[in-house]
Design an enzyme around this catalytic site. Structure first.
Site, PDB file in Angstrom:
ATOM      1  N   HIS A 122       4.652  20.152 -32.662  1.00 30.50           N
ATOM      2  CA  HIS A 122       5.723  21.093 -33.010  1.00 30.50           C
ATOM      3  C   HIS A 122       6.984  20.817 -32.209  1.00 30.50           C
ATOM      4  CE1 HIS A 122       3.623  23.581 -35.736  1.00 30.50           C
ATOM      5  NE2 HIS A 122       2.646  23.817 -34.892  1.00 30.50           N
ATOM      6  N   ARG A 129       5.881  13.236 -49.415  1.00 30.76           N
ATOM      7  CA  ARG A 129       4.460  13.475 -49.134  1.00 30.76           C
ATOM      8  C   ARG A 129       4.144  14.874 -49.654  1.00 30.76           C
ATOM      9  NH1 ARG A 129       5.861  10.622 -43.966  1.00 30.76           N
ATOM     10  NH2 ARG A 129       4.491   8.815 -43.804  1.00 30.76           N
ATOM     11  N   ARG A 187       4.840  11.008 -54.073  1.00 27.42           N
ATOM     12  CA  ARG A 187       3.498  10.438 -53.920  1.00 27.42           C
ATOM     13  C   ARG A 187       2.471  11.500 -54.263  1.00 27.42           C
ATOM     14  NH1 ARG A 187       1.574   8.498 -48.144  1.00 27.42           N
ATOM     15  NH2 ARG A 187       1.357  10.722 -47.743  1.00 27.42           N
ATOM     16  N   GLU A 227      -0.876  -0.314 -49.574  1.00 24.73           N
ATOM     17  CA  GLU A 227      -1.249  -0.019 -48.188  1.00 24.73           C
ATOM     18  C   GLU A 227      -2.679  -0.438 -47.883  1.00 24.73           C
ATOM     19  OE1 GLU A 227      -0.516   4.145 -47.452  1.00 24.73           O
ATOM     20  OE2 GLU A 227      -1.343   4.755 -49.368  1.00 24.73           O
ATOM     21  N   ASN A 279       2.172   1.736 -42.464  1.00 29.77           N
ATOM     22  CA  ASN A 279       1.316   2.415 -41.479  1.00 29.77           C
ATOM     23  C   ASN A 279      -0.154   2.147 -41.804  1.00 29.77           C
ATOM     24  OD1 ASN A 279       3.815   3.487 -40.930  1.00 29.77           O
ATOM     25  ND2 ASN A 279       3.374   5.505 -41.755  1.00 29.77           N
ATOM     26  N   ASP A 280      -0.505   2.374 -43.059  1.00 27.47           N
ATOM     27  CA  ASP A 280      -1.898   2.126 -43.447  1.00 27.47           C
ATOM     28  C   ASP A 280      -2.172   0.648 -43.668  1.00 27.47           C
ATOM     29  OD1 ASP A 280      -3.426   4.509 -43.409  1.00 27.47           O
ATOM     30  OD2 ASP A 280      -2.166   5.278 -45.022  1.00 27.47           O
ATOM     31  N   ARG A 318      -5.545   4.163 -36.976  1.00 25.44           N
ATOM     32  CA  ARG A 318      -4.184   4.526 -36.580  1.00 25.44           C
ATOM     33  C   ARG A 318      -4.115   5.777 -35.720  1.00 25.44           C
ATOM     34  NH1 ARG A 318      -1.342   6.160 -42.336  1.00 25.44           N
ATOM     35  NH2 ARG A 318       0.064   7.459 -41.151  1.00 25.44           N
ATOM     36  N   CYS A 371       7.919   2.251 -47.193  1.00 18.45           N
ATOM     37  CA  CYS A 371       8.062   3.639 -46.754  1.00 18.45           C
ATOM     38  C   CYS A 371       7.257   3.913 -45.489  1.00 18.45           C
ATOM     39  CB  CYS A 371       7.686   4.615 -47.856  1.00 18.45           C
ATOM     40  SG  CYS A 371       5.982   4.459 -48.380  1.00 18.45           S
TER      41      CYS A 371
HETATM   42  C1  PEP Z   1       1.941   4.513 -44.845  1.00 16.32           C
HETATM   43  O1  PEP Z   1       0.713   4.453 -44.813  1.00 16.32           O
HETATM   44  O2  PEP Z   1       2.702   3.622 -44.406  1.00 16.32           O
HETATM   45  C2  PEP Z   1       2.587   5.711 -45.403  1.00 16.32           C
HETATM   46  C3  PEP Z   1       3.895   5.774 -45.550  1.00 16.32           C
HETATM   47  O3  PEP Z   1       1.784   6.760 -45.726  1.00 16.32           O
HETATM   48  P1  PEP Z   1       1.208   7.830 -44.654  1.00 16.32           P
HETATM   49  O4  PEP Z   1       1.848   7.515 -43.342  1.00 16.32           O
HETATM   50  O5  PEP Z   1       1.562   9.152 -45.217  1.00 16.32           O
HETATM   51  O6  PEP Z   1      -0.247   7.514 -44.708  1.00 16.32           O
HETATM   52 MG    MG Z   2      -0.450   5.824 -46.004  1.00 16.81          MG
END
Ligand code: PEP
Ligand code: MG
Length: 578
Positions: free
Chosen positions: A188, A296, A332, A438, A461-462, A472, A509
């Site tokens: 937060h 999201r 998404r 991803e 990220n994924d 992660r 993204c």
């Molecule tokens: C990602 O995985 O890069 C992504 C943008 O989705 P999230 O971070 O919501 O899993």
């Molecule tokens: Mg993701």
């Protein structure tokens, strides 16, 4: 002077006196009461007082922080309506003759402990919320009004951690920066700091007892360093750094609404926002987003006990589309499971949640959830278009690993359209349909996916997590999780090449798109769209304008030649001004 290292949570430099925030904890002792009925009345009055405070806080949060923060107080209020919780309180006071404070402490702790035993981050956060509510009721039992623990002059707020109630209590004009000993970059405190646009560091390795109120401090939210009691020389350096940072930020903000065209480019590169609420959408527009590259949608489903109704979904999507005023919005579809549990949808405990029943994989057991979402999105866009308001809706599926998932989702999409047409609802003429890349299988088969979709959005990220087999959320292995790893970069390159061969556009993204050193790399790989946290947009647009396509292609070529992530990042950092 003591220097403490933490995690950077919101960029910028703050210089000012410390205000060490130590919320008062109510002392609780246990004793038997003579008149349990009077004690129960006392407790129900206190609960009523807490409820009234929460209603006021919810309204204030909506005004100063937005829907997300307001929803937290609504959730707090709902704890006070929980029948099981109230039942246990009543039994302890009326039947067992406990004093009200002890009963509140005991019952709320029991509930919090039950949540903590679930270990997931989401439930840990709910446990913290429960304790926050317990403290509020305890203070109400003492007849205490909301204490607005405020500083008289602008300060750097230093705290162990901040609860949602704390974050709303402070006057934003008086906060220069936020430093907390606990919390991650998505806590937060971090969210609040970013929304306020003040520097912040979280998880700072400090002991609050060592920090005195009013001591002059320097906080660097870009590096996560918090320095207490600087020398004159250090102060001078920090002032200079702050002035430079602010001057640069002013330039970037002044040009944030202009397109980002590379020096030798003939058209702009799209710089879009990642958002997760109506409030984020407003912020995205303020920071000059050309569109939304990732909405999201989880926020509609989390922190509640039942599915959002179709009407509620339509209402929220309409508001977001209206805020974006015709700019592209990539929505998404629901991505729960993994680290986001939604018990009412049946995301239970799994041995490997990130490899389990997550995101598009729900399609087999719960096609209704996805179809509902398609219906809500199409209806929201169709209604606005019929009212003469522009909407550019694009839909994408998360965590796709097989072509069959896209084909099945497309069937549901057609079904949703037919359902609306059947009910005589207006439909948008054209909705782009895409997937997130991803999972390595999607990148490796990008040439097979391309004919089925209009675009790809790479979720680095994924993609990093799944390519490198690094959880992660696991801090112990987080040093291994670099999106600059050559294997991840190769998958990104393959994806872009396959998409362009089929005339499809590609975005990124994941967090990589908002990381300054990645700009020449992604530009050089001919990425079409960068999507990131709204506050990063002005910086990334500025960097794109400084690069030429020719030079960035050369940088990308060289970056892809390294074998180690560390070498790639060193090389890229040497190329960028910040
Ligand atoms: C990602 O995985 O890069 C992504 C943008 O989705 P999230 O971070 O919501 O899993
Ligand atoms: Mg993701």
């Amino acid at each position: 002077m003591p220097r403490y290292q933490g995690l950077p949570a919101s960029p910028g430099i703050a210089i000012g006196p410390a205000f060490v925030y130590r919320p008062r904890q109510v002392a609780v002792t246990h004793h038997r009461v003579e008149d349990p009925r009077a004690e129960w009345r006392h407790l129900t009055d206190a609960i009523e007082m807490a409820r009234t405070q929460l209603v006021a806080l919810e309204a204030r949060a909506r005004q100063v922080a937005g829907e997300d923060e307001a929803a937290i107080f609504e959730a707090h209020r709902l704890f006070l309506d929980d029948e099981e919780l109230l039942g246990r309180l009543k039994a302890l006071v009326l039947e067992e003759r406990w004093n009200a404070k002890a009963a509140v402490h005991h019952v709320f702790e029991q509930f919090a402990e039950a949540l903590l035993s679930l270990e997931e981050e989401y439930f840990q956060a709910r446990a913290a919320d429960l304790r926050d509510v317990a403290q509020r009721v305890l203070k109400c039992l003492e007849g205490e009004e909301e204490d607005v623990g405020e500083a008289a002059e602008p300060v750097i707020l230093v705290a162990e951690d901040l609860t949602p109630s704390d974050t709303i209590r402070f006057d934003r004009e008086k906060i220069l920066g936020i430093v907390t000993a606990k919390g991650g970059p998505t806590s937060h405190s971090a969210i609040l700091a970013r929304a306020m646009g003040v520097p912040a560091a979280v998880s700072v390795a400090m002991d609050l007892a060592d920090i005195r109120n009013e001591t002059l401090c320097i906080l660097n939210g870009s590096t996560g360093v918090f320095s207490v009691g600087p020398t004159l020389h250090e102060l001078e350096l920090a002032r200079r750094e702050k002035d430079q940072w602010e001057a640069q930020r002013r330039v970037e903000l002044g040009q944030a609404h202009l397109p980002a065209t590379p020096r030798d480019g003939d058209h702009p590169v799209e710089v879009a926002a990642n958002i997760g609420s109506v409030e984020d959408a407003e912020q995205a527009v303020r920071f000059g987003a050309d569109g939304v590259g990732l909405l999201r949608t989880e926020f509609l489903y989390l922190q509640r006990n039942a599915m959002p109704t179709l009407a509620e979904q339509v209402r929220t999507y309409r508001r977001i589309f209206e805020v974006l005023g015709g700019r592209p919005v990539v929505v998404r579809t629901l991505d729960v499971g993994g680290d986001k549990e939604v018990p009412y949808l049946g995301t239970g405990h799994e041995p490997n949640p990130f490899l389990g029943w997550r995101a598009i994989r729900m399609i087999r057991e719960r096609p209704d959830v996805l179809e509902d979402q398609f219906t809500a999105l199409l209806q929201a866009a169709g209604e606005l278009l019929a009212e003469g308001k522009p909407v550019d809706l694009r839909i994408m599926l998360p965590m796709v690993s097989s072509v069959a998932e896209v084909e099945r989702a497309r069937e549901l999409f057609e079904q949703a359209k037919e359902g609306l047409a059947h009910r005589g609802k207006p439909l948008p003429d054209r909705v782009q349909f895409g997937i997130m890349v991803e999972v390595p299988s999607a990148a490796l088969l990008a040439d097979r996916f391309a004919p089925l979709v209009d675009f790809f959005s790479i979720g680095t990220n994924d993609l990093t997590q799944y390519t490198l087999a690094v959880d992660r959320t696991n801090e112990r292995v987080s040093v291994l999780a670099s999106p600059y790893h050559p294997a991840v970069l190769r998958l990104i390159e393959m994806t872009i090449r396959a998409a362009h061969a089929h005339g499809r556009w590609v975005g990124v993204c994941g967090e990589l798109a908002g990381d300054p050193p990645a700009v020449p790399l992604l530009l050089g790989l001919e990425l079409d769209e960068f999507s990131m946290a709204p506050s990063s947009i002005p910086t990334i647009k500025d960097l794109i304008r400084r690069w030429s396509l020719a030079a960035s292609r050369e940088v990308a070529r060289q970056a892809l030649d390294f074998s180690l992530a560390a070498d790639v990042i060193d090389f890229l950092k040497a190329q960028t001004p910040r």
